[in-house]
Motif scaffolding. Sequence first.
Motif, PDB file in Angstrom:
ATOM      1  N   ILE A  40      31.667  32.266  39.651  1.00 42.56           N
ATOM      2  CA  ILE A  40      30.433  32.288  40.439  1.00 42.56           C
ATOM      3  C   ILE A  40      30.229  30.966  41.176  1.00 42.56           C
ATOM      4  N   ASP A  41      30.752  29.879  40.622  1.00 51.96           N
ATOM      5  CA  ASP A  41      30.599  28.563  41.263  1.00 51.96           C
ATOM      6  C   ASP A  41      31.616  28.320  42.381  1.00 51.96           C
ATOM      7  N   THR A  42      32.478  29.278  42.635  1.00 50.93           N
ATOM      8  CA  THR A  42      33.491  29.112  43.688  1.00 50.93           C
ATOM      9  C   THR A  42      32.821  28.858  45.031  1.00 50.93           C
ATOM     10  N   LYS A  43      33.262  27.805  45.731  1.00 50.32           N
ATOM     11  CA  LYS A  43      32.634  27.416  46.999  1.00 50.32           C
ATOM     12  C   LYS A  43      33.313  28.028  48.212  1.00 50.32           C
ATOM     13  N   SER A  44      34.651  28.210  48.107  1.00 52.45           N
ATOM     14  CA  SER A  44      35.382  28.718  49.260  1.00 52.45           C
ATOM     15  C   SER A  44      36.707  29.316  48.810  1.00 52.45           C
ATOM     16  N   LEU A  45      37.157  30.314  49.580  1.00 51.48           N
ATOM     17  CA  LEU A  45      38.466  30.923  49.323  1.00 51.48           C
ATOM     18  C   LEU A  45      39.409  30.746  50.503  1.00 51.48           C
ATOM     19  N   ASP A  77      41.047  28.285  51.636  1.00 53.15           N
ATOM     20  CA  ASP A  77      42.243  27.445  51.466  1.00 53.15           C
ATOM     21  C   ASP A  77      43.321  28.114  50.618  1.00 53.15           C
ATOM     22  N   LEU A  78      42.994  29.260  50.018  1.00 55.66           N
ATOM     23  CA  LEU A  78      43.945  29.951  49.153  1.00 55.66           C
ATOM     24  C   LEU A  78      44.850  30.880  49.960  1.00 55.66           C
ATOM     25  N   ASP A  79      45.980  31.192  49.376  1.00 56.55           N
ATOM     26  CA  ASP A  79      46.795  32.275  49.927  1.00 56.55           C
ATOM     27  C   ASP A  79      45.929  33.536  49.962  1.00 56.55           C
ATOM     28  N   LEU A  80      46.098  34.348  50.995  1.00 56.57           N
ATOM     29  CA  LEU A  80      45.211  35.490  51.200  1.00 56.57           C
ATOM     30  C   LEU A  80      45.231  36.450  50.016  1.00 56.57           C
ATOM     31  N   ASP A  81      46.410  36.736  49.483  1.00 54.28           N
ATOM     32  CA  ASP A  81      46.492  37.653  48.345  1.00 54.28           C
ATOM     33  C   ASP A  81      45.754  37.088  47.132  1.00 54.28           C
ATOM     34  N   ASP A  82      45.895  35.778  46.906  1.00 51.72           N
ATOM     35  CA  ASP A  82      45.191  35.148  45.781  1.00 51.72           C
ATOM     36  C   ASP A  82      43.678  35.174  46.007  1.00 51.72           C
ATOM     37  N   ALA A  83      43.262  34.947  47.253  1.00 53.62           N
ATOM     38  CA  ALA A  83      41.834  34.964  47.567  1.00 53.62           C
ATOM     39  C   ALA A  83      41.235  36.345  47.307  1.00 53.62           C
ATOM     40  N   ALA A 135      42.407  38.682  45.287  1.00 47.29           N
ATOM     41  CA  ALA A 135      42.413  38.959  43.852  1.00 47.29           C
ATOM     42  C   ALA A 135      41.237  38.269  43.159  1.00 47.29           C
ATOM     43  N   LEU A 136      40.962  37.013  43.528  1.00 44.91           N
ATOM     44  CA  LEU A 136      39.842  36.295  42.926  1.00 44.91           C
ATOM     45  C   LEU A 136      38.510  36.929  43.321  1.00 44.91           C
ATOM     46  N   LEU A 137      38.420  37.377  44.567  1.00 42.95           N
ATOM     47  CA  LEU A 137      37.193  38.025  45.034  1.00 42.95           C
ATOM     48  C   LEU A 137      36.921  39.297  44.229  1.00 42.95           C
ATOM     49  N   ALA A 138      37.962  40.092  43.974  1.00 41.00           N
ATOM     50  CA  ALA A 138      37.794  41.314  43.191  1.00 41.00           C
ATOM     51  C   ALA A 138      37.316  41.001  41.773  1.00 41.00           C
ATOM     52  N   LYS A 139      37.881  39.952  41.154  1.00 43.89           N
ATOM     53  CA  LYS A 139      37.463  39.563  39.811  1.00 43.89           C
ATOM     54  C   LYS A 139      36.007  39.095  39.798  1.00 43.89           C
ATOM     55  N   LEU A 140      35.614  38.372  40.838  1.00 41.34           N
ATOM     56  CA  LEU A 140      34.238  37.882  40.919  1.00 41.34           C
ATOM     57  C   LEU A 140      33.259  39.044  41.006  1.00 41.34           C
ATOM     58  N   ILE A 141      33.570  40.029  41.803  1.00 42.86           N
ATOM     59  CA  ILE A 141      32.665  41.170  41.967  1.00 42.86           C
ATOM     60  C   ILE A 141      32.566  41.976  40.670  1.00 42.86           C
ATOM     61  N   ASP A 142      33.716  42.321  40.093  1.00 40.22           N
ATOM     62  CA  ASP A 142      33.689  43.114  38.858  1.00 40.22           C
ATOM     63  C   ASP A 142      33.021  42.345  37.717  1.00 40.22           C
ATOM     64  N   GLY A 143      33.368  41.059  37.588  1.00 40.04           N
ATOM     65  CA  GLY A 143      32.803  40.272  36.496  1.00 40.04           C
ATOM     66  C   GLY A 143      31.306  40.061  36.647  1.00 40.04           C
ATOM     67  N   SER A 144      30.842  39.853  37.877  1.00 42.34           N
ATOM     68  CA  SER A 144      29.414  39.628  38.108  1.00 42.34           C
ATOM     69  C   SER A 144      28.600  40.885  37.802  1.00 42.34           C
ATOM     70  N   GLU A 145      29.129  42.035  38.199  1.00 43.42           N
ATOM     71  CA  GLU A 145      28.401  43.276  37.908  1.00 43.42           C
ATOM     72  C   GLU A 145      28.360  43.533  36.409  1.00 43.42           C
ATOM     73  N   ASP A 146      29.480  43.336  35.732  1.00 43.01           N
ATOM     74  CA  ASP A 146      29.507  43.544  34.276  1.00 43.01           C
ATOM     75  C   ASP A 146      28.535  42.608  33.566  1.00 43.01           C
ATOM     76  N   ALA A 147      28.420  41.382  34.078  1.00 41.48           N
ATOM     77  CA  ALA A 147      27.539  40.391  33.435  1.00 41.48           C
ATOM     78  C   ALA A 147      26.101  40.470  33.939  1.00 41.48           C
ATOM     79  N   GLY A 148      25.837  41.342  34.894  1.00 42.33           N
ATOM     80  CA  GLY A 148      24.489  41.449  35.449  1.00 42.33           C
ATOM     81  C   GLY A 148      24.089  40.245  36.276  1.00 42.33           C
ATOM     82  N   ARG A 149      25.049  39.590  36.913  1.00 41.31           N
ATOM     83  CA  ARG A 149      24.801  38.352  37.653  1.00 41.31           C
ATOM     84  C   ARG A 149      24.683  38.652  39.160  1.00 41.31           C
ATOM     85  N   THR A 150      23.476  38.764  39.635  1.00 41.41           N
ATOM     86  CA  THR A 150      23.272  39.005  41.069  1.00 41.41           C
ATOM     87  C   THR A 150      23.725  37.811  41.900  1.00 41.41           C
TER      88      THR A 150
END
Length: 511
Positions: free
Chosen positions: A8-13, A15-21, A23-38
């Motif tokens: 959630i504290d990620t500031k920018s993606l 600078d990352l390789d597009l595939d890595d960016a 993948a991280l975006l997908a984890k952020l969305i799924d993890g935030s919804e599971d944790a109830g973090r708007t």
Amino acid sequence: MANIDTLIDTKSLTDLDLDDAIALLAKLIDGSEDAGRTDGLQNAIRLADDLLRNGTRLNAEPLLHYFVGNAWAGLRYLRRASDPDTEWTWEDQEAREEILALRRAFSHQRFNQLEPIRRCQIATNLGNLMSNVGRFVDALAYYDAARGVDPNFGMEHANRGVCLLHYARSLYDDGHQAVFATSVVSILERALSLPLEPGLSPRLRMHHEYASQRAGKSIEDVDRNGAWLAENEPTEKAFQLWALRERLYLNPLNDLGAFSVAARDVLHLPTMSVSAEHGSGFHGFYNQLKQEFAVARWLLYEGLHPGSGRHFADKNLGLLDTWNDTVFGLATERVKLAFRVAYSLLDKVAIFLARYFKIVRPLHKINIRSLWHVNGQPEKGIIPDFENRKNWPLRGLFWLSKDLHEWDQQYHQAIEPDARDVAKLRNQLEHQYARVVAPRIIRRLDEPSAVPQDLFGFVVDKTELEAKALRLLKTARAALIYLSLAIHQEEIQKTESASGGAYRGQFPVFD
């Protein structure tokens, strides 16, 4: 995997390789919804928007739009979980943003390069959203798109079945309800035989049982192997088959498929309780709407199927050759007229509703976008009589209006990506100079779809004009169906209120 706080504290993606960016975006969305973090979901939207603005590769854009849609869906889920009373709230920012994001993905020129599962998910999610907000007719085209990618995608079958079940419950014709219920039984049986999301099967079995109790003849039995068209002469039959394939009959059975029994515009207003001064005025008004729709449908068919040779109406018409690929002819003018009539029907639907709900406002200031708001001004909110009203098809009309753009800047937040172009084309066709040009023989995939404009006239590609006219006619058909069924719901509510009952409405839940 990083913990959710770190994500959630990620500031920018960027600078990352597009595939890595991604993948991280997908984890952020799924993890935030599971944790109830708007806050995590909001950050995911910001990060995805940054990637879209920073010149990411073209083929990643539809996937990023899909992730933006998922983040908005997560916000909508968390909001409804914390406040269940908002399920009938008409104005829904999360749903609006999710629809817009998914439509950007769906209409993107690289959409077909996504993996089949992603295409199925995008199309099915759009169908679910459309149906959830009351646009159940529009939902079916998205389910069709998902089925076209993978006929064995279980979630498409499941959600189509639920959509059609609620559609059936909105109908005023008992015979149509029974045919719909029979189709739902078959669709849900197919869904239950396919892989589905965990926990969905028990709910589908409940829907299946409900539909089974109300089932009657199947649409195939009613259709009698196409017997309804068998004796028609060839020109009429060709027109009817085209209209059936495009779902252009004012007949709910046409939404079950291109069955010949649906080749009749049987939809009317239900029995209504109105004052003596109104008399048959509403039914007469609806008759006129149907007649204009039928004319637009025929004009479009003739424009798309002009036949061979030059029409005699175009003979002896001396036109100067301007050497700019402009297309002239009766067929093109018919397409233009169909576009204009279809667009005008939407505003006439708004006038109908203004009269029915006794909205006190000059009728010439009412259109399909302005109808719903106090004094026609969005910043003043939705008219109290509409806000939270438990009428699914009526809410569908409200959301259908969001597909359109008006030149008044108050209405710039359309949920159809090309709404501004459609509005501009309408303005040019009605009041100025719209120049239709021959389709370009070659168009590179990374070229914009719009043709270059010139000093005189709005330039539109012939194929784009035809596609927009067809889409607009389908929108007009959906609006006329929603109008009829919305009035049916209102008349039910009147009856139940008069008998001392409480009208609870119906609200579909999709997965």
